[in-house]
Design an enzyme around this catalytic site. Structure first.
Site, PDB file in Angstrom:
ATOM      1  CG  MET A  30      -1.792  -0.728   1.155  1.00  0.00           C
ATOM      2  SD  MET A  30      -3.829  -0.805   2.335  1.00  0.00           S
ATOM      3  CE  MET A  30      -2.854  -0.578   3.963  1.00  0.00           C
ATOM      4  N   GLY A  31       1.731   1.094  -0.394  1.00  0.00           N
ATOM      5  CA  GLY A  31       3.171   2.697  -0.389  1.00  0.00           C
ATOM      6  C   GLY A  31       3.779   3.464   1.386  1.00  0.00           C
ATOM      7  CG  LEU A  33       7.095   1.588  -1.317  1.00  0.00           C
ATOM      8  CD1 LEU A  33       8.121   1.131  -2.274  1.00  0.00           C
ATOM      9  CD2 LEU A  33       6.527   0.057  -0.817  1.00  0.00           C
ATOM     10  CG  HIS A  34       8.508   0.216   5.958  1.00  0.00           C
ATOM     11  ND1 HIS A  34       9.152  -1.477   6.142  1.00  0.00           N
ATOM     12  CD2 HIS A  34       7.069   0.113   5.928  1.00  0.00           C
ATOM     13  CE1 HIS A  34       7.377  -1.988   6.445  1.00  0.00           C
ATOM     14  NE2 HIS A  34       6.543  -1.056   6.258  1.00  0.00           N
ATOM     15  CG  HIS A  37       6.691  -1.781   2.469  1.00  0.00           C
ATOM     16  ND1 HIS A  37       6.916  -1.042   2.975  1.00  0.00           N
ATOM     17  CD2 HIS A  37       5.499  -3.059   2.154  1.00  0.00           C
ATOM     18  CE1 HIS A  37       5.782  -0.891   3.185  1.00  0.00           C
ATOM     19  NE2 HIS A  37       5.326  -1.979   2.735  1.00  0.00           N
ATOM     20  CD  GLN A 148       6.790 -14.452  11.313  1.00  0.00           C
ATOM     21  OE1 GLN A 148       7.450 -15.210  10.572  1.00  0.00           O
ATOM     22  NE2 GLN A 148       6.232 -14.407  12.886  1.00  0.00           N
ATOM     23  CB  SER A 185       4.336   0.305  10.988  1.00  0.00           C
ATOM     24  OG  SER A 185       3.019  -0.293  10.744  1.00  0.00           O
ATOM     25  NE  ARG A 187      -3.238   2.361   9.963  1.00  0.00           N
ATOM     26  CZ  ARG A 187      -3.588   0.760   8.802  1.00  0.00           C
ATOM     27  NH1 ARG A 187      -2.539  -0.410   9.125  1.00  0.00           N
ATOM     28  NH2 ARG A 187      -4.437   0.836   8.346  1.00  0.00           N
TER      29      ARG A 187
HETATM   30  P1  AMP Z   1       1.138  -3.048   3.584  1.00  0.00           P
HETATM   31  O1  AMP Z   1       1.649  -1.473   2.820  1.00  0.00           O
HETATM   32  O2  AMP Z   1       1.438  -2.763   4.577  1.00  0.00           O
HETATM   33  O3  AMP Z   1      -0.103  -3.678   2.824  1.00  0.00           O
HETATM   34  O4  AMP Z   1       2.745  -3.993   3.534  1.00  0.00           O
HETATM   35  C1  AMP Z   1       2.829  -4.983   2.083  1.00  0.00           C
HETATM   36  C2  AMP Z   1       3.470  -6.162   2.464  1.00  0.00           C
HETATM   37  O5  AMP Z   1       4.722  -5.836   3.297  1.00  0.00           O
HETATM   38  C3  AMP Z   1       2.692  -7.289   3.393  1.00  0.00           C
HETATM   39  O6  AMP Z   1       2.866  -8.345   3.140  1.00  0.00           O
HETATM   40  C4  AMP Z   1       3.182  -6.999   4.555  1.00  0.00           C
HETATM   41  O7  AMP Z   1       3.385  -7.972   5.538  1.00  0.00           O
HETATM   42  C5  AMP Z   1       4.885  -6.142   4.396  1.00  0.00           C
HETATM   43  N1  AMP Z   1       5.854  -5.612   5.669  1.00  0.00           N
HETATM   44  C6  AMP Z   1       4.251  -4.541   6.557  1.00  0.00           C
HETATM   45  N2  AMP Z   1       5.468  -4.464   7.514  1.00  0.00           N
HETATM   46  C7  AMP Z   1       7.080  -5.276   7.191  1.00  0.00           C
HETATM   47  C8  AMP Z   1       8.136  -5.061   8.505  1.00  0.00           C
HETATM   48  N3  AMP Z   1       8.148  -4.791   9.075  1.00  0.00           N
HETATM   49  N4  AMP Z   1       8.688  -6.745   7.827  1.00  0.00           N
HETATM   50  C9  AMP Z   1       8.759  -7.272   6.722  1.00  0.00           C
HETATM   51  N5  AMP Z   1       7.482  -7.180   5.924  1.00  0.00           N
HETATM   52  C10 AMP Z   1       6.452  -6.169   5.968  1.00  0.00           C
END
Ligand code: AMP
Length: 283
Positions: A30-31, A33-34, A37, A148, A185, A187
């Site tokens: 969902m962008g 990015l950190h 991602h 995970q 995260s 957030r």
């Molecule tokens: P999101 O952008 O939050 O929807 O996350 C996209 C993908 O990145 C999902 O598969 C999440 O599980 C993964 N993700 C988010 N935070 C982390 C993290 N701290 N470590 C590993 N993967 C992550």
């Protein structure tokens, strides 16, 4: 790096790759990015010939009361990260393209979606499974990479793939954390310094549960109490759940055996954070 903004463009792109027998690694996001991602992109790079990242804040997976409007968005920073990670293509679909005005089909994984996160976010997983199905259909990846960090999401998607006989291979990648253990995260950037300290308690609670199991505790309810004790009664943060359950089904475990998962969700003001640890018990 190709930037593809329409469903037609991504279809044409993937068709060309498939024709050349190129294996496509897919990272849905969902962008904002950190490094979490980035670790998925790195893993995809290692495993597949080319990598496509999708960036789409999916309204279907936000409850009306949630932070869809406020969800962090920084496309130019995201594209810089994708370039640095040598991403081959970024798919940035437009809302009306994915969900035209007459859109009316959703997909529900009935049981797994109702527990834990599903209890607090009743429509969340339906939004996730619907968008993931659409993206898998459009991109037809050889392998798709998930973190995970969103453990229940991974199980729900795995069930979706199995139940609908989708031709998709999933890879679960480890949670990336800050030096002190806080799971990365998008957030986290909302957290004020004092709130960040509270957020860290979630990881510490999970660690205390893991330690209890390591010390020989096998009663899930005792492990759950141990985790809850990390939070002082007067603490302003609010625990939605701290649970020790079966790592495959997320059902409660009377006695911890095999693979268990410690799941936690915390609300700090309007910010909601989740985290988990998987624990293997041999005897
Ligand atoms: P999101 O952008 O939050 O929807 O996350 C996209 C993908 O990145 C999902 O598969 C999440 O599980 C993964 N993700 C988010 N935070 C982390 C993290 N701290 N470590 C590993 N993967 C992550």
């Amino acid at each position: 790096m190709r930037i593809l903004r329409t469903t037609q463009a991504i279809r044409t792109w993937q068709y060309r790759q498939k024709k050349n027998k190129t294996s496509i690694g897919f990272v849905p996001t969902m962008g904002a990015l950190h490094d979490g991602h980035r670790s998925l992109i790195t893993q995809a790079r290692k495993t597949c010939d080319i990598v496509v990242v999708s960036i789409f804040v999916n309204p279907l997976q936000f409850d009306p009361s949630e932070d869809f409007g406020r969800y962090p968005r920084d496309l130019s920073k995201d594209l810089t990260i994708c370039r640095k990670e040598k991403t081959d293509a970024v798919f940035i679909p437009q809302l009306e393209d994915l969900y035209p005005h007459d859109f009316q089909t959703t997909i529900t994984v009935n049981k797994l979606s109702k527990q834990w996160e599903g209890e607090y976010r009743p429509t969340h997983f339906q939004g996730v499974t619907t968008i993931v199905t659409k993206l898998l259909n459009l991109i037809q990846p050889s392998q798709t990479f998930f973190g995970q960090k969103d453990y229940q999401q991974f199980l729900v998607i795995r069930q979706l793939i199995k139940d609908l006989e989708l031709d998709a291979k999933l890879t679960l990648c480890p949670t990336i954390r800050e030096a002190d253990g806080l799971a990365l995260s998008s957030r986290n950037q909302y957290l004020l310094p004092a709130q960040r300290q509270q957020a860290l308690l979630l990881y510490q609670a999970l660690l205390s549960g893991k330690q209890a199991i390591k010390n020989g505790e096998r009663r899930a309810t005792v492990v759950e109490k141990r985790m809850a004790a990390t939070f002082k009664a007067e603490h302003p943060s609010h625990i939605d759940y701290l649970a020790c359950c079966d790592a495959r089904t997320l059902e409660p475990l009377p006695r911890i055996q095999g693979k268990a998962v410690l799941l936690g969700a915390l609300r700090i003001g309007t910010i909601r954070l989740i985290d988990n640890l998987v624990v293997s018990v041999r005897e």
